[in-house]
Scaffold this motif. Sequence first.
Motif, PDB file in Angstrom:
ATOM      1  N   ASP A 145      21.369  42.349  97.719  1.00 57.45           N
ATOM      2  CA  ASP A 145      21.212  43.572  97.930  1.00 57.45           C
ATOM      3  C   ASP A 145      19.426  43.866  97.594  1.00 57.45           C
ATOM      4  O   ASP A 145      18.805  44.275  98.348  1.00 57.45           O
ATOM      5  CB  ASP A 145      22.110  44.058  98.476  1.00 57.45           C
ATOM      6  CG  ASP A 145      23.157  44.063  98.609  1.00 57.45           C
ATOM      7  OD1 ASP A 145      22.880  43.235  99.047  1.00 57.45           O
ATOM      8  OD2 ASP A 145      24.149  44.989  98.577  1.00 57.45           O
ATOM      9  N   THR A 175      16.364  42.233  99.728  1.00 57.38           N
ATOM     10  CA  THR A 175      16.665  41.924 100.752  1.00 57.38           C
ATOM     11  C   THR A 175      15.654  43.050 101.433  1.00 57.38           C
ATOM     12  O   THR A 175      15.391  43.366 101.883  1.00 57.38           O
ATOM     13  CB  THR A 175      17.979  41.664 101.250  1.00 57.38           C
ATOM     14  OG1 THR A 175      18.938  40.572 101.001  1.00 57.38           O
ATOM     15  CG2 THR A 175      18.172  41.757 102.648  1.00 57.38           C
ATOM     16  N   TYR A 176      16.848  44.068 100.950  1.00 55.68           N
ATOM     17  CA  TYR A 176      16.010  45.624 100.825  1.00 55.68           C
ATOM     18  C   TYR A 176      15.158  46.250  99.825  1.00 55.68           C
ATOM     19  O   TYR A 176      14.602  47.669 100.065  1.00 55.68           O
ATOM     20  CB  TYR A 176      17.932  46.457 100.933  1.00 55.68           C
ATOM     21  CG  TYR A 176      18.509  45.866 102.124  1.00 55.68           C
ATOM     22  CD1 TYR A 176      18.317  45.790 103.442  1.00 55.68           C
ATOM     23  CD2 TYR A 176      20.066  45.419 101.756  1.00 55.68           C
ATOM     24  CE1 TYR A 176      19.832  45.190 104.218  1.00 55.68           C
ATOM     25  CE2 TYR A 176      21.092  44.706 102.094  1.00 55.68           C
ATOM     26  CZ  TYR A 176      21.482  45.205 103.049  1.00 55.68           C
ATOM     27  OH  TYR A 176      21.927  44.567 104.358  1.00 55.68           O
ATOM     28  N   LYS A 177      14.396  45.918  99.668  1.00 51.20           N
ATOM     29  CA  LYS A 177      13.320  46.694  97.987  1.00 51.20           C
ATOM     30  C   LYS A 177      12.213  46.486  99.616  1.00 51.20           C
ATOM     31  O   LYS A 177      12.157  45.486 100.082  1.00 51.20           O
ATOM     32  CB  LYS A 177      13.322  45.618  97.115  1.00 51.20           C
ATOM     33  CG  LYS A 177      12.297  46.142  96.271  1.00 51.20           C
ATOM     34  CD  LYS A 177      12.826  47.810  95.768  1.00 51.20           C
ATOM     35  CE  LYS A 177      11.578  48.259  94.162  1.00 51.20           C
ATOM     36  NZ  LYS A 177      11.921  49.616  94.446  1.00 51.20           N
ATOM     37  N   ASP A 178      11.523  47.767  99.579  1.00 48.69           N
ATOM     38  CA  ASP A 178      10.561  47.822 100.467  1.00 48.69           C
ATOM     39  C   ASP A 178       9.544  47.040  99.594  1.00 48.69           C
ATOM     40  O   ASP A 178       8.160  46.670 100.439  1.00 48.69           O
ATOM     41  CB  ASP A 178      10.742  49.866 100.455  1.00 48.69           C
ATOM     42  CG  ASP A 178      11.664  49.859 101.125  1.00 48.69           C
ATOM     43  OD1 ASP A 178      11.306  51.435 101.092  1.00 48.69           O
ATOM     44  OD2 ASP A 178      12.111  49.297 102.225  1.00 48.69           O
ATOM     45  N   SER A 215       6.777  43.150 104.612  1.00 46.48           N
ATOM     46  CA  SER A 215       7.613  44.351 105.754  1.00 46.48           C
ATOM     47  C   SER A 215       7.633  44.112 107.360  1.00 46.48           C
ATOM     48  O   SER A 215       9.151  44.702 107.813  1.00 46.48           O
ATOM     49  CB  SER A 215       7.055  45.386 104.919  1.00 46.48           C
ATOM     50  OG  SER A 215       5.694  46.011 105.397  1.00 46.48           O
ATOM     51  N   GLU A 218      11.363  42.473 107.390  1.00 50.66           N
ATOM     52  CA  GLU A 218      12.657  42.879 107.342  1.00 50.66           C
ATOM     53  C   GLU A 218      13.996  43.238 108.166  1.00 50.66           C
ATOM     54  O   GLU A 218      15.115  42.539 107.438  1.00 50.66           O
ATOM     55  CB  GLU A 218      12.124  44.310 106.238  1.00 50.66           C
ATOM     56  CG  GLU A 218      11.585  43.615 105.046  1.00 50.66           C
ATOM     57  CD  GLU A 218      11.170  44.672 104.133  1.00 50.66           C
ATOM     58  OE1 GLU A 218      11.474  46.274 104.321  1.00 50.66           O
ATOM     59  OE2 GLU A 218      10.778  44.893 102.806  1.00 50.66           O
TER      60      GLU A 218
END
Length: 418
Positions: free
Chosen positions: A321, A324-327, A332, A335
């Motif tokens: 997670d 996957t979701y790190k900005d 980007s 994503e």
Amino acid sequence: MLENELSLRGWNWGTAKFYGSVLGFDIDSKTCFEIPLNHVSQCITGKNEITMEFHQNDDAPISLMEMRFFIPSNELAGDLDPVEAFQNQVMNRASVISVSGDAIAIFREIQCLTPRGRYDIKIFQTFFQLHGKTFDYKIPMSTVLRLFLLPHKDNRQMFFIISLDPPIKQGQTRYHFLVLLFGQDGETLIELPFAEEKLKEKYEGKLEKEISGPTCEVLGKVMKTIINRKLTGAGGFIGHSGTPAIGCSFKAAAGYLYPLERGFIYVHKPPIHIRFEEIASVNFARSGGSTRSFDFEIELKSSTIHTFSSIEKEEYGKLLDFITYKDDFGDSDNEAEPDAYLERVKAEGQERDVDDKSSDADSTDEDFNPNQEESDVAEEYDSNHSGTSSFEEGSGGGSGGGSGKILASIHIEAYCTM
């Protein structure tokens, strides 16, 4: 014009002579090379050996950083030790950081993991000193790149990490990181040798006359204010254990991996700091046939691969997670796009859970008919061959029919484009 004949033999043995502030190396009474001693930053002695370190030239693409002289043991006769005499001659003319004035702060008997030992840390305006029983280091503040303050996985200790460039040296070993270990219950009180007005003027009110609290926090506050560097903490990642630390192994040493806001750092042997912009891709892989742990591989743009192994499988979801979701991690623009491969793995995992719950229930074979004649199994090239083989139909052991495929879906790749 005075002509001086030089030695061109290429030998590495000769006679060292001091001419004022210049060290000359002669072969057969001919000069081989000369070294201005004001370029020397440190001179360290060993057994029959002298090591001279030089100041780094930021303007030159290639700089001479170190030179060693070996003095044979047969020359050590008598009361005068030529190794010590050589060092004294160099230090008298060398441009070595000298301790002048009072230290801003002193921390006694600090446990240091890299390099190992206990050191007194004395902080001055332009450098800080590590004084131990065997070694003594004077480190310019300009060589400090980053500061980290990270909690230990046991929640009772703290790591304080100092990133250096160029590194300090101890013999043949170079240390790019200083790793200090503190107990969270250890507190200290220091009084800075400045008036209140000078503190407000010089440090813009960031430091007080008296600073008290946990030793690691006091040290971090003083260091980051003097160096004017950010003190990086653990960030927002929390693993399965409830701490920011992920227990793992790097090569043969056990340590902790910390996902940070802008990179990863591994503590402590050896310390490794990886920034997101250096990463080409990351990979989750199964660890040596074991289903209780997995490996986390980071491939850099320089093609170097760091493998952190023996990570508990419970950390997999949290780490996935985070990636996957790190900005700041990955491109980007991509994503928001769904990951079909990831969705398929999740679906197969749900099927496996359903199969595990129903595995204890008795199942009846409704197709079994003892009065029906046996028929040969249809071959692939027969006209009555069905699209699904009998092996695939029975491999699930339950209604899901897909649990046998999950072992082939552990291998996941997530690419980062900065």
